[in-house]
Design an enzyme around this catalytic site. Sequence first.
Site, PDB file in Angstrom:
ATOM      1  N   LYS A 108      -9.610   6.089  -7.072  1.00 43.07           N
ATOM      2  CA  LYS A 108     -10.065   6.999  -8.122  1.00 43.07           C
ATOM      3  C   LYS A 108     -11.405   7.633  -7.767  1.00 43.07           C
ATOM      4  O   LYS A 108     -11.615   8.844  -7.945  1.00 43.07           O
ATOM      5  CB  LYS A 108     -10.175   6.241  -9.443  1.00 43.07           C
TER       6      LYS A 108
ATOM      7  N   SER B 187      -6.091   3.068 -18.377  1.00 35.19           N
ATOM      8  CA  SER B 187      -7.401   3.397 -17.813  1.00 35.19           C
ATOM      9  C   SER B 187      -7.973   4.701 -18.344  1.00 35.19           C
ATOM     10  O   SER B 187      -9.148   5.012 -18.090  1.00 35.19           O
ATOM     11  CB  SER B 187      -7.313   3.452 -16.288  1.00 35.19           C
TER      12      SER B 187
ATOM     13  N   GLY C 120      -0.255   2.649   7.618  1.00 39.13           N
ATOM     14  CA  GLY C 120      -0.268   1.794   8.803  1.00 39.13           C
ATOM     15  C   GLY C 120       0.255   0.388   8.588  1.00 39.13           C
ATOM     16  O   GLY C 120      -0.022  -0.491   9.405  1.00 39.13           O
ATOM     17  N   LYS C 121       1.026   0.146   7.547  1.00 40.34           N
ATOM     18  CA  LYS C 121       1.538  -1.215   7.287  1.00 40.34           C
ATOM     19  C   LYS C 121       2.481  -1.662   8.392  1.00 40.34           C
ATOM     20  O   LYS C 121       2.371  -2.779   8.925  1.00 40.34           O
ATOM     21  CB  LYS C 121       2.264  -1.252   5.931  1.00 40.34           C
ATOM     22  N   THR C 122       3.421  -0.799   8.740  1.00 44.84           N
ATOM     23  CA  THR C 122       4.406  -1.171   9.765  1.00 44.84           C
ATOM     24  C   THR C 122       3.778  -1.258  11.145  1.00 44.84           C
ATOM     25  O   THR C 122       4.042  -2.188  11.913  1.00 44.84           O
ATOM     26  CB  THR C 122       5.553  -0.142   9.772  1.00 44.84           C
TER      27      THR C 122
ATOM     28  N   GLY D  49       0.822  -1.201   0.000  1.00 42.45           N
ATOM     29  CA  GLY D  49       0.000   0.000   0.000  1.00 42.45           C
ATOM     30  C   GLY D  49       0.851   1.244   0.000  1.00 42.45           C
ATOM     31  O   GLY D  49       2.084   1.179   0.138  1.00 42.45           O
ATOM     32  N   PRO D  50       0.234   2.384  -0.159  1.00 38.63           N
ATOM     33  CA  PRO D  50       0.981   3.649  -0.198  1.00 38.63           C
ATOM     34  C   PRO D  50       1.601   3.975   1.154  1.00 38.63           C
ATOM     35  O   PRO D  50       1.246   3.377   2.178  1.00 38.63           O
ATOM     36  CB  PRO D  50      -0.098   4.674  -0.582  1.00 38.63           C
ATOM     37  N   PRO D  51       2.522   4.927   1.183  1.00 38.89           N
ATOM     38  CA  PRO D  51       3.185   5.275   2.451  1.00 38.89           C
ATOM     39  C   PRO D  51       2.202   5.870   3.448  1.00 38.89           C
ATOM     40  O   PRO D  51       1.256   6.584   3.083  1.00 38.89           O
ATOM     41  CB  PRO D  51       4.235   6.318   2.030  1.00 38.89           C
ATOM     42  N   GLY D  52       2.432   5.573   4.734  1.00 36.84           N
ATOM     43  CA  GLY D  52       1.691   6.222   5.801  1.00 36.84           C
ATOM     44  C   GLY D  52       0.320   5.680   6.093  1.00 36.84           C
ATOM     45  O   GLY D  52      -0.456   6.326   6.796  1.00 36.84           O
TER      46      GLY D  52
END
Length: 843
Positions: free
Chosen positions: A764, A721, A403-405, A398-401
């Site tokens: 989108k 797209s 909550g993955k970590t 997913g994109p940065p920031g």
Amino acid sequence: MGKRYTLPVLPLRDTVVYPGVAVPISAGRSGTVEAVQEALEGDRRLFAVAQRENVDDATPEVLYNVGTVVRIIQTHRVAGGVQLLVQGEGRAQALSYEREGESMLRAVLLDMVRQEATNPEDAAFVALDQELRDRAAELGTRRGVPAEALNQLIQGVDEPGAFADLVAFYLELPTEDKQKLLETLDDEDRMRLALVAVERELARLDAQEEIQARVQEELGERQREMLLREQLKQIQKELGDEDERDDVEELRQRVEELELDETQRSEVERELKRLERTSPQSAEYQVIRTFLEWVTELPWNVRSEDEIDLARAEEILDEDHYGLERVKDRVLEFLAVRKLQLDRATHQDEDEDEDDDEIEVEAGDGGEVPDEAAVEDGKEQPDKEPLGGRGPILLFVGPPGVGKTSIAKSIARALGRKYVRISLGGARDEADIRGHRRTYVGAMPGRIIQGMRQAKSKNPVFLLDEVDKLGVSFQGDPSAALLEVLDPGQNGTFTDHYLGITFDLSEVLFIATANYWDRIPAPLLDRMERVEFTGYTEQEKMEIAKRYLLPRQHRENGLEEGEFNVDEEALLAVIQKYTREAGVRQLERELGKLARKVARKVASGEVKTVDITPEVVRELVGRPRVHPERMADEDMVGVATGMFYTPMGGDIMFVESTVMPGEGSLVLTGQLGDVMKESGRAALSFAKSNYERLGIQEGALEGREVHIHVPAGAVPKDGPSAGITMATSLVSALSGRKVRRDLAMTGELTLTGRVLPIGGVKEKLLGAVRAGINEIIIPFDNEADLEDLPDTVRKNLTIHLVEDLDRVVEIALLPEKSKKSPKARSKSKKSTKTERELPASSP
């Protein structure tokens, strides 16, 4: 009778001084030092006499009566006493002892005269003297005395009686036996006693050598090693290396406590033996010692007990993170499976223990029971699975920031396991994963083994952060080294180059994070289960700011409750005008900037509380720095609204088309990629071949040139797209019909006019809503992606699901003679609920 005289007493412990022999003596007792001082002030003579017992207080009762009158040759002051070199002069008998002062003794003495041989030339006497000299020389040789020094010592004393005194002094005899030799006045008798003592010492050496030779043959390798080690320990003690060898023994004890298999233990003990044979001053010593310290500090059989409470786990996830419902569901599914595996594995072990008890009872009757656990139907059983089985390896993408970590840390909390994180961003060397071989200077284990030592547990939650940022260099490909680490079938025998022995990683819960899954090599991606993280909506960002970010900024900036109040409008202004991201990191930085401004005002005493409004936000942090696209002001010919997705979130874009006199060519501008250019060519070809259906006049393209432009020309753009958006813009320009400004679209276009599915639908659509557009066209096959949208967003959207471009043109283009006001249409769409618009071809 001889003349009596008195001398200070020099008490001796565990030794006897003989006439004619120079002896070094350490004097430290107060009485002894006082006696030495008095002798130095007088004629430098003392009465050296042995003690019967080794005690500190030399009383007359513990002293022998016969001693030696000695003369001080040299003195040397040292800490705690004095060093003496005394020379024996003659035997004397103490008639009495008198205490003088606090501790010094003085003896009343009478000289004793030794009895020399009546006939020194007698053959028997000469033979006795020669035999004593020969045997003494042999003893000295076997003791390792250099031949030159030995000859000088023996030939330096010609008188037989004096030589007997010299031999008696160097013999290793008890004090009682030495005292007896001193008290023997007859030279011939003393020579015989000395010879007997020498012969006895030689016989002892012979026996010792014979015993050592016999024992050496009988000793096994282990006993021989122990004997040598004890001898080595004594040698090292003499050399001052005892401290280093204590460390070796400590390492040996720690190695013995490890639960290693046969191969691992063999390698570790081999290195331990090398360490024992290596000098502590050698560079190799530190290399081996560092290796052994790494081995002993690894958690070979230390693990955390999993205590999985699903209700508590769900509470932890909700407490630490807002939103991310699908991710939380996947994590809870994983924990539920883990709980079932552990519970049933525990019950199975208990049942096996009961079966074993029954087998032991049956075997007690004298019968033999085969080991069914080891062999079944003549086949070996497979390796036993780790307790609870091997779980999946999760990949959070997913994109940065978003909550993955942090959610990986929450999983560790929910499992009750240790948490270890290593960042792989920019790693270019395979040795970062597998370590360096010990032949290199400064070699170290890889990041995996370092993390295991840090965790001090065999089953931690191990986060591999930024796995998509791995690099490749001439030093190897670290992603290839990760193949073994992340393969549940292979990581049970992971081998680090530095250790050189296998280490079991099968119980580790590996979690990897990445921003772009397509940048991960396919073999590595195949080993992981992908869990998608999407960007937050504005509503979710506001909730996260209220629950987590603002309280944290209060704490970090020393602000108390009520001093820093941010209303919802101000918070929304910060989100929309000062941040452009899928996560919340930039949002937290902007809130931190606001909090610091407020802290400065409060600290200086200007104000006691600050209420943050949109106007105050602009005053404190300056003008807005983000200018997102907004819905167009009016319907226009040739301008269609599309949507795009980046890791920072979704947004809208405008596609502009115009037709002008020319040679019939197609011009594409806006820094478009190859795929996007192909979409433009496909749109033009479809328009040419279907001009009648699309309401385009015949010959509209003759002698005309078409130009398609996508604004923001400095930003590279690519992807399929935008196909229907480019086609709609082009058809509008060729037909002269306006495109609705309150409608956005996305979808791939084929040459036959079919609309194919695309990705990033949620982001989108959120970008379109943020831009003020609530009516959307998406491919029919993307209907399932609408489930990802929050209910609060879906209920205010009108969604058109289309399968072909005809339906897109029908919805997006206004009739030629339309008189409907754009503002009135926009107003009517505000109250439109979510509509499931089917394509025209559906019944």
